[in-house]
Design an enzyme around this catalytic site. Sequence first.
Site, PDB file in Angstrom:
ATOM      1  N   TYR A  57       0.861  -1.195   0.000  1.00 55.57           N
ATOM      2  CA  TYR A  57       0.000   0.000   0.000  1.00 55.57           C
ATOM      3  C   TYR A  57       0.893   1.240   0.000  1.00 55.57           C
ATOM      4  O   TYR A  57       1.523   1.585   1.010  1.00 55.57           O
ATOM      5  CB  TYR A  57      -0.943   0.041   1.207  1.00 55.57           C
ATOM      6  CG  TYR A  57      -1.943  -1.096   1.282  1.00 55.57           C
ATOM      7  CD1 TYR A  57      -2.242  -1.885   0.167  1.00 55.57           C
ATOM      8  CD2 TYR A  57      -2.605  -1.385   2.466  1.00 55.57           C
ATOM      9  CE1 TYR A  57      -3.161  -2.923   0.246  1.00 55.57           C
ATOM     10  CE2 TYR A  57      -3.530  -2.423   2.556  1.00 55.57           C
ATOM     11  CZ  TYR A  57      -3.788  -3.195   1.443  1.00 55.57           C
ATOM     12  OH  TYR A  57      -4.697  -4.218   1.535  1.00 55.57           O
ATOM     13  N   GLY A 210     -17.272   1.002  -1.146  1.00 55.00           N
ATOM     14  CA  GLY A 210     -18.103   2.197  -1.007  1.00 55.00           C
ATOM     15  C   GLY A 210     -19.480   2.063  -1.633  1.00 55.00           C
ATOM     16  O   GLY A 210     -20.399   2.804  -1.286  1.00 55.00           O
TER      17      GLY A 210
HETATM   18  N1  LIG Z   1      -6.259  -8.222   1.150  1.00 58.21           N
HETATM   19  C1  LIG Z   1      -6.543  -7.519   0.090  1.00 58.21           C
HETATM   20  O1  LIG Z   1      -6.216  -7.895  -1.026  1.00 58.21           O
HETATM   21  C2  LIG Z   1      -7.323  -6.245   0.246  1.00 58.21           C
HETATM   22  C3  LIG Z   1      -7.941  -5.653  -0.859  1.00 58.21           C
HETATM   23  C4  LIG Z   1      -8.658  -4.482  -0.666  1.00 58.21           C
HETATM   24  C5  LIG Z   1      -8.742  -3.913   0.596  1.00 58.21           C
HETATM   25  N2  LIG Z   1      -8.112  -4.501   1.648  1.00 58.21           N
HETATM   26  C6  LIG Z   1      -8.188  -3.926   3.002  1.00 58.21           C
HETATM   27  O2  LIG Z   1      -9.554  -3.775   3.367  1.00 58.21           O
HETATM   28  C7  LIG Z   1      -9.808  -2.440   3.762  1.00 58.21           C
HETATM   29  C8  LIG Z   1     -11.238  -2.034   3.412  1.00 58.21           C
HETATM   30  O3  LIG Z   1     -11.547  -2.306   2.068  1.00 58.21           O
HETATM   31  P1  LIG Z   1     -11.776  -1.170   0.960  1.00 58.21           P
HETATM   32  O4  LIG Z   1     -11.170   0.107   1.435  1.00 58.21           O
HETATM   33  O5  LIG Z   1     -11.325  -1.746  -0.321  1.00 58.21           O
HETATM   34  O6  LIG Z   1     -13.335  -1.031   0.829  1.00 58.21           O
HETATM   35  P2  LIG Z   1     -14.556  -0.660   1.764  1.00 58.21           P
HETATM   36  O7  LIG Z   1     -14.149  -0.587   3.166  1.00 58.21           O
HETATM   37  O8  LIG Z   1     -15.638  -1.586   1.353  1.00 58.21           O
HETATM   38  O9  LIG Z   1     -14.959   0.787   1.221  1.00 58.21           O
HETATM   39  C9  LIG Z   1     -14.113   1.905   1.315  1.00 58.21           C
HETATM   40  C10 LIG Z   1     -14.762   3.022   0.518  1.00 58.21           C
HETATM   41  O10 LIG Z   1     -16.035   3.316   1.084  1.00 58.21           O
HETATM   42  C11 LIG Z   1     -16.140   4.688   1.438  1.00 58.21           C
HETATM   43  N3  LIG Z   1     -16.867   4.714   2.723  1.00 58.21           N
HETATM   44  C12 LIG Z   1     -16.488   4.187   3.906  1.00 58.21           C
HETATM   45  N4  LIG Z   1     -17.429   4.351   4.847  1.00 58.21           N
HETATM   46  C13 LIG Z   1     -18.440   4.993   4.240  1.00 58.21           C
HETATM   47  C14 LIG Z   1     -19.710   5.446   4.679  1.00 58.21           C
HETATM   48  N5  LIG Z   1     -20.119   5.243   5.925  1.00 58.21           N
HETATM   49  N6  LIG Z   1     -20.508   6.100   3.770  1.00 58.21           N
HETATM   50  C15 LIG Z   1     -20.114   6.307   2.508  1.00 58.21           C
HETATM   51  N7  LIG Z   1     -18.917   5.886   2.027  1.00 58.21           N
HETATM   52  C16 LIG Z   1     -18.098   5.246   2.888  1.00 58.21           C
HETATM   53  C17 LIG Z   1     -14.708   5.175   1.536  1.00 58.21           C
HETATM   54  O11 LIG Z   1     -14.648   6.517   1.136  1.00 58.21           O
HETATM   55  P3  LIG Z   1     -14.189   7.687   2.155  1.00 58.21           P
HETATM   56  O12 LIG Z   1     -12.756   7.476   2.421  1.00 58.21           O
HETATM   57  O13 LIG Z   1     -14.470   8.907   1.344  1.00 58.21           O
HETATM   58  O14 LIG Z   1     -15.061   7.539   3.361  1.00 58.21           O
HETATM   59  C18 LIG Z   1     -13.967   4.295   0.530  1.00 58.21           C
HETATM   60  O15 LIG Z   1     -14.007   4.847  -0.760  1.00 58.21           O
HETATM   61  C19 LIG Z   1      -8.720  -1.632   3.046  1.00 58.21           C
HETATM   62  O16 LIG Z   1      -8.484  -0.383   3.672  1.00 58.21           O
HETATM   63  C20 LIG Z   1      -7.550  -2.561   3.118  1.00 58.21           C
HETATM   64  O17 LIG Z   1      -6.886  -2.415   4.376  1.00 58.21           O
HETATM   65  C21 LIG Z   1      -7.420  -5.667   1.485  1.00 58.21           C
END
Ligand SMILES: NC(=O)c1ccc[n+]([C@@H]2O[C@H](COP(=O)([O-])OP(=O)(O)OC[C@H]3O[C@@H](n4cnc5c(N)ncnc54)[C@H](OP(=O)(O)O)[C@@H]3O)[C@@H](O)[C@H]2O)c1
Length: 330
Positions: A57, A210
Amino acid sequence: MHKRKLGNSNLEVSALGLGCMGMSMSYGLPMEKPAAIALIRAAVERGVTFFDTAEVYGPFVNEELVGEALAPFRGQVVIATKFGFNIDPGKRLQSGLNSRPEHIRQVAEASLKRLKVDAIDLFYQHRVDPEVPIEDVAGAVKALIAQGKVKHFGLSEPGVQTVRRAHAVQPVTAIQSEYSLWWREPEQELLPALEELGIGFVPFSPLGKGFLTGAIDENTQFVSTDFRNVVPRFNAEARKANLAVVEPLRRIAARRQVTPAQIALAWLLAQKPWIVPIPGTTKLNRLDENNAAADLQLSAADLQEIEQAVSQISLQGERYPEALLKMVGR
Ligand SMILES: NC(=O)c1ccc[n+]([C@@H]2O[C@H](COP(=O)([O-])OP(=O)(O)OC[C@H]3O[C@@H](n4cnc5c(N)ncnc54)[C@H](OP(=O)(O)O)[C@@H]3O)[C@@H](O)[C@H]2O)c1
C-alpha cells in the site's frame, strides 16, 4: 466497542477493524499525513484495536503512516500487514508476486522497521504465489514466529486447499478475503472450511468499495487515479444495474433509523462470531458511522428480508480487472 476472537486463536480484536489502504492509495487522492494520523488515533480513542495495512500500500508509505500513528499505543492495538509482492524500490512499483522464504524474511525486517514494532501481530501472505509451495511459505512464517518477529499467520484470497495445506504447517489465525453483500463466494467453500479449522475471517472491502453505502451511483465521477475506474463492477452501466443491491439496504436502514453502510456491516457481523470486517474510510464522521454498526443487531426478520432481496439480484461486472482476478482463489 466490543471485541471478537479470530477463530480458535487467542487474538482478540475490536469487532470492527480499520482498513488503512485508502488513506494512501486506491480511492481518490491520498490523505495528508497529519490528517491520516489524527484519523487513526481517533479510531483508537473510539475503541478500534485492529488496523490493516500492507507493504504494497503506497508502497511502503501506508505501513509508515500506520506505524507512526500507532506508536503511542504499542501493545494496546493489533496491526496486520502483508507480504508477497516484488516491489521495485526505485520506481516504487509492484512487479509481480514473490513469496520466496528469503523474500518473506526481508519483508518482515523492513515491515518491523516501518511499523516501529518488535513483532508483527498478524502477517498475511497477500496473494498465493504459484511458484512457491505454500508449505514453504508457512514454514518461513513459522520460523519468524519462533524468533518472536511475528505473532500470527494469515493468508489473503487463498483457495481452500491452500488454507488446509498452510494450516497443517503453521496454524493460521485469519484469512482475509473480499466478502460483502455483493461478493458472497466465500460462503460456498471457504467459510465452512474456516469454521471446521477454527480460523478467523476478516472480510475486506466490506462496504463493496463504497458502493453498498448508497453514496455511489452511475453518475459518480472518480478521480483519474481511482482504482474503481478499472473495476468492471464499477463501470457506469454495471453501477446502474447494481444499485438494486443498495435498495433493500436503504429500506431496512430507514426502518431501523440507521444507514445502509451500517446495515452492510451489521449483516457481516451477523454471519459468524469469528468474522471481523475492516471497513476503510478517510473521514471521521464515516468512521463513527461505521463503528456504530458494531452495536447494531439485525433481527431474524431483517436478515431474512436481506437474504430474500439480495438473492434475487444478478450483479453485473467482475469484482476485479482480469489480471487481478487471476491472482485470487489459488
Ligand atoms: N487483502 C486484500 O487484497 C485487500 C484488498 C482491498 C482492501 N483490503 C483492506 O480492506 C480495507 C477495506 O476495504 P476497501 O477500502 O477496499 O473497501 P470498503 O471498506 O468496502 O470501502 C471503502 C470506501 O467506502 C467509502 N466509505 C467508507 N465508509 C463509508 C460510509 N459510511 N458512507 C459512505 N462511504 C463510505 C470510503 O470513502 P471515504 O474514504 O471517502 O469515506 C472508501 O471509498 C482496506 O483499507 C484494506 O486495508 C485488502
